[in-house]
Design a protein around this motif. Structure first.
Motif, mmCIF file in Angstrom:
data_model
loop_
_atom_site.group_PDB
_atom_site.id
_atom_site.type_symbol
_atom_site.label_atom_id
_atom_site.label_comp_id
_atom_site.label_asym_id
_atom_site.label_seq_id
_atom_site.Cartn_x
_atom_site.Cartn_y
_atom_site.Cartn_z
ATOM 1 N N ALA A 162 33.136 24.129 37.367
ATOM 2 C CA ALA A 162 34.297 24.828 37.530
ATOM 3 C C ALA A 162 34.073 25.762 38.644
ATOM 4 O O ALA A 162 33.205 26.619 38.515
ATOM 5 N N GLY A 163 34.996 25.915 39.781
ATOM 6 C CA GLY A 163 34.826 26.819 40.963
ATOM 7 C C GLY A 163 34.252 26.074 42.000
ATOM 8 O O GLY A 163 34.047 26.876 43.004
ATOM 9 N N THR A 164 33.621 25.055 42.072
ATOM 10 C CA THR A 164 32.917 24.384 42.973
ATOM 11 C C THR A 164 33.945 24.182 44.111
ATOM 12 O O THR A 164 35.085 23.818 43.967
ATOM 13 N N LEU A 165 33.566 24.455 45.379
ATOM 14 C CA LEU A 165 34.517 24.210 46.580
ATOM 15 C C LEU A 165 34.014 22.746 47.237
ATOM 16 O O LEU A 165 32.824 22.695 47.559
ATOM 17 N N ILE A 166 35.191 21.876 47.322
ATOM 18 C CA ILE A 166 34.754 20.469 47.923
ATOM 19 C C ILE A 166 35.399 20.629 49.351
ATOM 20 O O ILE A 166 36.671 21.057 49.287
ATOM 21 N N ILE A 167 34.806 20.331 50.279
ATOM 22 C CA ILE A 167 35.361 20.416 51.925
ATOM 23 C C ILE A 167 35.401 19.031 52.412
ATOM 24 O O ILE A 167 34.109 18.417 52.560
ATOM 25 N N VAL A 168 36.390 18.499 52.750
ATOM 26 C CA VAL A 168 36.474 17.122 53.568
ATOM 27 C C VAL A 168 36.843 17.537 55.026
ATOM 28 O O VAL A 168 37.849 17.889 55.183
ATOM 29 N N ASP A 169 35.979 16.802 55.815
ATOM 30 C CA ASP A 169 36.307 17.281 57.128
ATOM 31 C C ASP A 169 36.876 15.708 57.846
ATOM 32 O O ASP A 169 37.133 14.695 57.183
ATOM 33 N N ASN A 170 37.763 15.961 58.926
ATOM 34 C CA ASN A 170 38.457 14.804 59.663
ATOM 35 C C ASN A 170 39.421 14.432 58.827
ATOM 36 O O ASN A 170 39.424 13.281 58.966
ATOM 37 N N VAL A 171 40.465 15.016 58.376
ATOM 38 C CA VAL A 171 41.463 14.654 57.677
ATOM 39 C C VAL A 171 42.882 14.779 58.373
ATOM 40 O O VAL A 171 43.863 14.446 57.741
ATOM 41 N N VAL A 172 42.907 14.586 59.721
ATOM 42 C CA VAL A 172 44.150 14.479 60.477
ATOM 43 C C VAL A 172 43.874 13.529 61.282
ATOM 44 O O VAL A 172 44.952 12.768 61.813
ATOM 45 N N ARG A 173 42.856 13.534 62.302
ATOM 46 C CA ARG A 173 42.411 12.469 63.265
ATOM 47 C C ARG A 173 43.545 12.205 64.208
ATOM 48 O O ARG A 173 44.012 11.006 64.395
ATOM 49 N N GLY A 174 43.900 13.332 64.892
ATOM 50 C CA GLY A 174 44.694 13.306 65.951
ATOM 51 C C GLY A 174 46.028 12.967 65.616
ATOM 52 O O GLY A 174 46.939 12.359 66.482
ATOM 53 N N GLY A 175 46.502 13.098 64.283
ATOM 54 C CA GLY A 175 47.764 12.738 63.792
ATOM 55 C C GLY A 175 47.900 11.309 63.547
ATOM 56 O O GLY A 175 48.971 10.992 62.909
ATOM 57 N N TRP A 200 44.367 11.411 46.381
ATOM 58 C CA TRP A 200 43.541 11.610 44.931
ATOM 59 C C TRP A 200 43.655 13.349 45.050
ATOM 60 O O TRP A 200 43.613 13.639 44.048
ATOM 61 N N LEU A 201 43.562 13.866 46.011
ATOM 62 C CA LEU A 201 43.538 15.472 46.034
ATOM 63 C C LEU A 201 44.970 15.722 45.241
ATOM 64 O O LEU A 201 44.949 16.692 44.601
ATOM 65 N N ALA A 202 45.867 15.190 45.764
ATOM 66 C CA ALA A 202 47.347 15.470 45.129
ATOM 67 C C ALA A 202 47.328 15.314 43.700
ATOM 68 O O ALA A 202 47.908 15.906 42.868
ATOM 69 N N GLU A 203 46.809 14.040 43.223
ATOM 70 C CA GLU A 203 47.080 13.544 41.851
ATOM 71 C C GLU A 203 46.106 13.756 40.887
ATOM 72 O O GLU A 203 46.156 13.881 39.701
ATOM 73 N N ASP A 204 44.838 14.065 41.423
ATOM 74 C CA ASP A 204 43.720 14.497 40.328
ATOM 75 C C ASP A 204 43.866 15.905 39.616
ATOM 76 O O ASP A 204 43.818 16.767 40.234
ATOM 77 N N PRO A 205 44.064 15.739 38.350
ATOM 78 C CA PRO A 205 44.236 17.049 37.710
ATOM 79 C C PRO A 205 43.127 18.040 37.565
ATOM 80 O O PRO A 205 43.323 19.231 37.346
ATOM 81 N N ARG A 206 41.839 17.660 38.197
ATOM 82 C CA ARG A 206 40.550 18.453 38.068
ATOM 83 C C ARG A 206 40.599 19.367 39.355
ATOM 84 O O ARG A 206 39.627 19.993 39.227
ATOM 85 N N VAL A 207 41.438 19.251 40.341
ATOM 86 C CA VAL A 207 41.084 19.959 41.458
ATOM 87 C C VAL A 207 42.554 20.547 41.857
ATOM 88 O O VAL A 207 43.579 20.037 41.388
ATOM 89 N N ASP A 208 42.481 21.639 42.629
ATOM 90 C CA ASP A 208 43.484 22.229 43.339
ATOM 91 C C ASP A 208 43.440 22.252 44.900
ATOM 92 O O ASP A 208 42.034 22.713 45.008
ATOM 93 N N ALA A 209 44.195 21.653 45.545
ATOM 94 C CA ALA A 209 43.638 21.473 47.144
ATOM 95 C C ALA A 209 44.809 21.879 47.863
ATOM 96 O O ALA A 209 46.001 21.757 47.627
ATOM 97 N N THR A 210 44.321 21.963 49.070
ATOM 98 C CA THR A 210 45.234 22.024 50.449
ATOM 99 C C THR A 210 44.439 21.477 51.424
ATOM 100 O O THR A 210 43.379 21.165 51.381
ATOM 101 N N ALA A 211 45.105 21.309 52.545
ATOM 102 C CA ALA A 211 44.582 20.931 53.983
ATOM 103 C C ALA A 211 44.971 21.772 54.983
ATOM 104 O O ALA A 211 46.127 22.391 55.019
ATOM 105 N N LEU A 212 44.292 22.080 56.097
ATOM 106 C CA LEU A 212 44.548 22.747 57.348
ATOM 107 C C LEU A 212 44.383 21.891 58.569
ATOM 108 O O LEU A 212 43.127 21.372 58.484
ATOM 109 N N GLN A 213 45.171 22.047 59.337
ATOM 110 C CA GLN A 213 45.077 21.289 60.654
ATOM 111 C C GLN A 213 43.827 22.229 61.716
ATOM 112 O O GLN A 213 43.950 23.529 61.559
ATOM 113 N N THR A 214 43.146 21.863 62.583
ATOM 114 C CA THR A 214 42.462 22.451 63.250
ATOM 115 C C THR A 214 42.476 21.849 64.768
ATOM 116 O O THR A 214 42.929 20.643 64.864
ATOM 117 N N VAL A 215 42.290 22.682 65.776
ATOM 118 C CA VAL A 215 42.386 22.136 67.072
ATOM 119 C C VAL A 215 41.233 23.087 67.854
ATOM 120 O O VAL A 215 41.023 24.427 67.587
#
Length: 229
Positions: A162-175, A200-215
């Motif tokens: 509980a409290g682990t931070l999971i980061i996933v890279d490259n989740v926009v791929r130029g749109g 998966w991030l939206a539907e799995d009740p075990r996590v609370d998630a968001t995503a940010l665009q980067t440039v």
């Protein structure tokens, strides 16, 4: 700069940030150049992103970090510096050449003792860590083949607390994530994998998630963040 493209502007701003905040690290940059000279893909995180990972880990006081996708060890090095001499980064790399280059880069940066590199398919490595009853990780950074993101996320849950931070890279791929999967057989499996990641991030009740665009120098992309509940 009026004739610059948007990508060129973003890269120039990234360079400004790099210079203004003095993000240049001779040991890390030498490692990146070593990786490029060996023919490794030039897809590692930027120095600003590496520093961001370092700050996140330090803010969380994380001592144990799991990475899926070592490449030449650039992100690994930033995270190894963050965990400190008592911490550990466990990283998974499929390609033996990449692992050898990463090992040398970590050795040159005097960080090798903080990192365990596992060579082979990441899903197998993660499964072995679970079977061994490995101590949970505080931060998990997923930056490998996107088509298998959900597999990595599912396995990561068994390596989290509980409290682990999971980061996933490259989740926009130029749109490209806006593509509609009208034909699952012809759509890029990596784009499909990222779309499945969002579901998966939206539907799995075990996590609370968001995503940010980067440039920036890495183009238009993004990072997803999930906190294990």
């Amino acid at each position: 700069m009026d004739n610059f493209s948007a990508d060129q502007h973003a890269a120039a701003v990234d360079q400004y940030i790099y210079d203004a905040l003095e993000l240049h690290d001779p040991l890390f940059e030498a490692g990146r150049e070593r990786a490029h000279a060996a023919g490794l893909p030039q897809i590692e995180v930027s120095a600003a992103q590496g520093k961001f990972l370092k700050l996140l880990i330090e803010l969380l006081g994380a001592q144990r970090v799991l990475e899926v996708g070592t490449l030449g060890g650039f992100s690994t090095s930033w995270m190894a510096r963050a965990v400190g001499p008592q911490g550990q980064v466990v990283t998974c790399e499929f390609e033996p050449l990449h692992a050898r280059i990463a090992t040398e880069n970590l050795r040159q940066a005097d960080l090798e003792q903080r990192v365990q590199i596992n060579v082979g398919a990441a899903a197998n490595t993660l499964g072995e860590l679970i079977a061994q009853g490995t101590e949970p990780f505080d931060v998990i950074f997923i930056d490998a083949d996107k088509r298998n993101n959900v597999t990595y996320l599912e396995l990561a849950m068994d390596l989290s607390h509980a409290g682990t931070l999971i980061i996933v890279d490259n989740v926009v791929r130029g749109g490209a994530i806006l593509q509609e999967a009208t034909d699952a057989e012809t759509q890029d499996p990596d784009i499909r994998g990222i779309q499945q990641t969002y579901r998966w991030l939206a539907e799995d009740p075990r996590v609370d998630a968001t995503a940010l665009q980067t440039v920036g120098s890495k183009g238009w992309d993004g990072l997803a963040f999930a906190r294990v509940l």
